[in-house]
Design a protein around this motif. Sequence first.
Motif, short mmCIF file in Angstrom:
data_model
loop_
_atom_site.label_atom_id
_atom_site.label_comp_id
_atom_site.label_asym_id
_atom_site.label_seq_id
_atom_site.Cartn_x
_atom_site.Cartn_y
_atom_site.Cartn_z
N GLU A 1 44.88 69.68 32.06
CA GLU A 1 45.36 69.88 33.43
C GLU A 1 46.26 71.11 33.50
OE1 GLU A 1 45.73 65.18 34.78
OE2 GLU A 1 47.34 66.15 33.64
N LEU A 2 47.12 71.28 32.52
CA LEU A 2 48.02 72.43 32.50
C LEU A 2 47.26 73.74 32.46
CD1 LEU A 2 50.90 71.33 30.08
CD2 LEU A 2 51.18 72.15 32.43
N GLU A 3 46.21 73.80 31.68
CA GLU A 3 45.42 75.03 31.56
C GLU A 3 44.74 75.36 32.89
OE1 GLU A 3 44.14 74.96 26.83
OE2 GLU A 3 42.98 73.80 28.28
N MET A 4 44.20 74.35 33.56
CA MET A 4 43.53 74.59 34.84
C MET A 4 44.52 75.01 35.91
SD MET A 4 40.61 71.59 35.00
CE MET A 4 41.72 70.24 34.53
N ALA A 5 45.69 74.39 35.93
CA ALA A 5 46.72 74.76 36.91
C ALA A 5 47.18 76.20 36.68
CB ALA A 5 47.90 73.81 36.82
N ALA A 6 47.36 76.56 35.41
CA ALA A 6 47.80 77.91 35.07
C ALA A 6 46.76 78.95 35.48
CB ALA A 6 48.09 78.02 33.57
N ARG A 7 45.49 78.61 35.27
CA ARG A 7 44.41 79.54 35.64
C ARG A 7 44.37 79.76 37.15
NH1 ARG A 7 39.95 81.94 33.18
NH2 ARG A 7 39.05 83.37 34.72
N ALA B 1 51.36 64.44 41.37
CA ALA B 1 51.21 64.37 39.92
C ALA B 1 51.60 65.70 39.27
CB ALA B 1 49.78 64.02 39.56
N VAL B 2 52.16 65.63 38.09
CA VAL B 2 52.55 66.83 37.34
C VAL B 2 51.49 67.11 36.28
CG1 VAL B 2 54.29 67.87 35.84
CG2 VAL B 2 55.01 66.35 37.70
N PRO B 3 50.89 68.31 36.27
CA PRO B 3 49.87 68.62 35.27
C PRO B 3 50.38 68.40 33.86
CG PRO B 3 49.94 70.32 36.95
CD PRO B 3 51.14 69.44 37.18
N GLY B 4 49.53 67.81 33.04
CA GLY B 4 49.92 67.54 31.66
C GLY B 4 48.81 67.88 30.69
N LYS B 5 48.71 67.13 29.60
CA LYS B 5 47.75 67.43 28.53
C LYS B 5 46.47 66.61 28.64
CE LYS B 5 51.31 68.95 25.28
NZ LYS B 5 51.90 68.78 23.92
#
Length: 259
Positions: A173-179, A209-213
Motif C-alpha cells: 500500500e505504501l508503494e502505491m500511495a508513494a507512486r 486507513a493509513v497505507p502500510g505493508k
Amino acid sequence: MAKKRTEPGRLVANRLVQFRKQLKRTKASALLVTNETDYFYLTGYTGTESAVIVTDKDVHIISDARFEHEIKKEVPWARAWMRRGMLNDEIANACKELRIKRLAVQPRHFSVGDQADLSKKLKGTRFIIAPPIFEDLRRRKDPGELTAMVRAISVAEDAFQAARKSIKVGQTELEMAARLEYEMKCRGASGPAFPTICAEGPNAAVPHAVPGKRKVRKGSAILFDWGARVGGYCSDLTRMVFVDSIPPKIEKVYRVVLE
C-alpha cells in the motif's frame, strides 16, 4: 523593503476592496491575519509561520529571512517586517509603529496564549474578535479559483491513470500511495491535498486507513482516496481498483455502492 514598489494585481486588489468593506464594519483599525490559507487567499503570499496585518490602506507582511524571496516575488507591493526574534514581538513592533488602537483577530487561529502575550506588549491596543470575514468571502469562488480547482482535479485524475498502470502483485500500500503522489508532483502538484489513502482488501473498510505493508494479491480490491494541491487549491477523489479479476461477491457489493 519598507516602501511599496508596485501595486497588487487586479484579483488581489478586488479581494482587498471586498475585505476592507467587511473590516470597516468591525470598527477596527486593522485585522491580524494568522491563518495561512486566509492570507494566501487575500494576498497570494505563500510563506508559512508568518502573519499579515491589513489596514484600511496598507498590507503588512510579518515574517523572517527564510521567506524574503517569496515576499519580493509574490507581494512586492506590501511592506515587509522581517523579524529576528519571536513572531509576536514583530507583530507588536508593527502595531506600535502603525499606532493601531483596535486590532481585530481571528478567534479560530489566534490562541489565548498569543493574545495574553500581545496584550502585555501592546498596552494601548484593544483586541476585537473579528467576524467570519474570510469564510464569507471564500464561500463565493471567482473564475480564477474555479479554474484552479478544475486543474487540481485534472492533475489528480491524470496521475491516477498513470499510477494505476504500475500496480502489480506484491506491491505494498505504501508503494502505491508513494507512486500516486509522485505522479501528481510530476504533473504540477505541490503535494497531496491530504495524506493519500491506499488500502488493500479489508483495510479498505477502515475510514481514513493509513497505507502500510499490506501487499497486492490476485483478486485484490484496492481503495484509493487522494487529491492534488495545485496553486493552493485542492481536489478530492475516490476510486476502487481490482487486480486481475473481480470476485463475484465483491462485484455485487461494488455495484450497489456505485449506484
